[in-house]
Design a protein around this motif. Structure first.
Motif, PDB file in Angstrom:
ATOM      1  N   ARG A  77       0.835  -1.186   0.000  1.00  0.00           N
ATOM      2  CA  ARG A  77       0.000   0.000   0.000  1.00  0.00           C
ATOM      3  C   ARG A  77       0.881   1.253   0.000  1.00  0.00           C
ATOM      4  O   ARG A  77       1.951   1.247   0.606  1.00  0.00           O
ATOM      5  CB  ARG A  77      -0.913   0.022   1.234  1.00  0.00           C
ATOM      6  N   THR A  79       2.445   4.775   1.051  1.00  0.00           N
ATOM      7  CA  THR A  79       2.639   5.400   2.355  1.00  0.00           C
ATOM      8  C   THR A  79       2.543   6.915   2.212  1.00  0.00           C
ATOM      9  O   THR A  79       3.114   7.506   1.290  1.00  0.00           O
ATOM     10  CB  THR A  79       4.003   5.030   2.948  1.00  0.00           C
ATOM     11  N   ILE A 107      -6.590   5.564   6.881  1.00  0.00           N
ATOM     12  CA  ILE A 107      -6.354   4.246   7.478  1.00  0.00           C
ATOM     13  C   ILE A 107      -7.604   3.385   7.403  1.00  0.00           C
ATOM     14  O   ILE A 107      -7.543   2.187   7.102  1.00  0.00           O
ATOM     15  CB  ILE A 107      -5.878   4.404   8.934  1.00  0.00           C
ATOM     16  N   ASP A 113      -1.240   3.743   3.922  1.00  0.00           N
ATOM     17  CA  ASP A 113      -0.741   3.797   5.296  1.00  0.00           C
ATOM     18  C   ASP A 113      -0.145   5.166   5.574  1.00  0.00           C
ATOM     19  O   ASP A 113       0.416   5.801   4.670  1.00  0.00           O
ATOM     20  CB  ASP A 113       0.349   2.738   5.526  1.00  0.00           C
TER      21      ASP A 113
END
Length: 205
Positions: A77, A79, A107, A113
């Motif tokens: 995922r 960031t 989130i 993330d």
């Protein structure tokens, strides 16, 4: 009965009436559901923060950058880090609360993330350095293992106020943008506007 006496008597009756009304007033406090909006003024409030963050993050994740990253990095995922949200409005706004609402929305989506930044990141690094000297080897968190942020989120909150004869319209505009730090490309730019009307009330006896 003289006019002066009548005026004095009327004044005393008015004062007595106002005192009686004031004496009957009381303050009560009750608990309400945190998802229920209680708007006492036209100022930015917790509901505005939550709704704006949810709508803007939903729009951000609908842009091609997220799907492109997932396709290029299977099983991973993207960031994201928040660089800075500036309050340029006419009033005090708890920017940290808005930033936390943005984090929760990302989130909760499961599409990206967040990584710590700023003073929060410094505190975590300080804790790791402390563990090097004070924690058992098998429980230490190693230095140099951080997950780097690929995308940086930043923006501002602006406001505009128009008023006439006690009535007021307050408009808020939130602008956010997402930068791919690898390429310096702006992969998303979003705007959300809120308009509130506060009307002057009148009352009499």
């Amino acid at each position: 009965m003289t006019n002066a006496f009548k005026k004095t008597a009327l004044s005393l009756m008015t004062v007595a009436a106002l005192t009686a009304v004031a004496g009957c007033q009381s303050t009560t406090v009750s608990r309400v559901d945190t998802n229920t909006e209680v708007a006492l003024t036209d100022r930015w409030n917790a509901t505005d923060s939550r709704l704006v963050s949810e709508e803007m993050i939903s729009d951000m994740l609908s842009f091609p950058w997220a799907a492109d990253y997932e396709r290029q990095n299977p099983g991973k995922r993207p960031t994201v880090i928040i660089q800075r949200i500036r309050n340029k409005s006419h009033e005090h706004i708890a920017v940290e609360t808005f930033s936390n609402d943005l984090k929760r929305a990302v989130i909760r989506s499961g599409r990206a993330d967040f990584v710590a930044g700023g003073s929060e990141r410094d505190d975590v690094r300080s804790e790791r350095r402390d563990q090097e000297f004070n924690a058992r080897t098998d429980t230490q968190v190693a230095m140099g293992e951080e997950t780097g942020a690929r995308f940086a989120l930043s923006g501002s909150i602006n406001s505009f106020v128009d008023s006439l004869d006690g009535d007021r319209v307050t408009s808020y505009q939130v602008d956010l943008k997402l930068i791919d730090m690898l390429t310096n490309r702006e992969v998303w730019n979003g705007t959300k506007k809120i308009q509130k009307f506060q009307e002057k009330s009148s009352f009499g006896f």
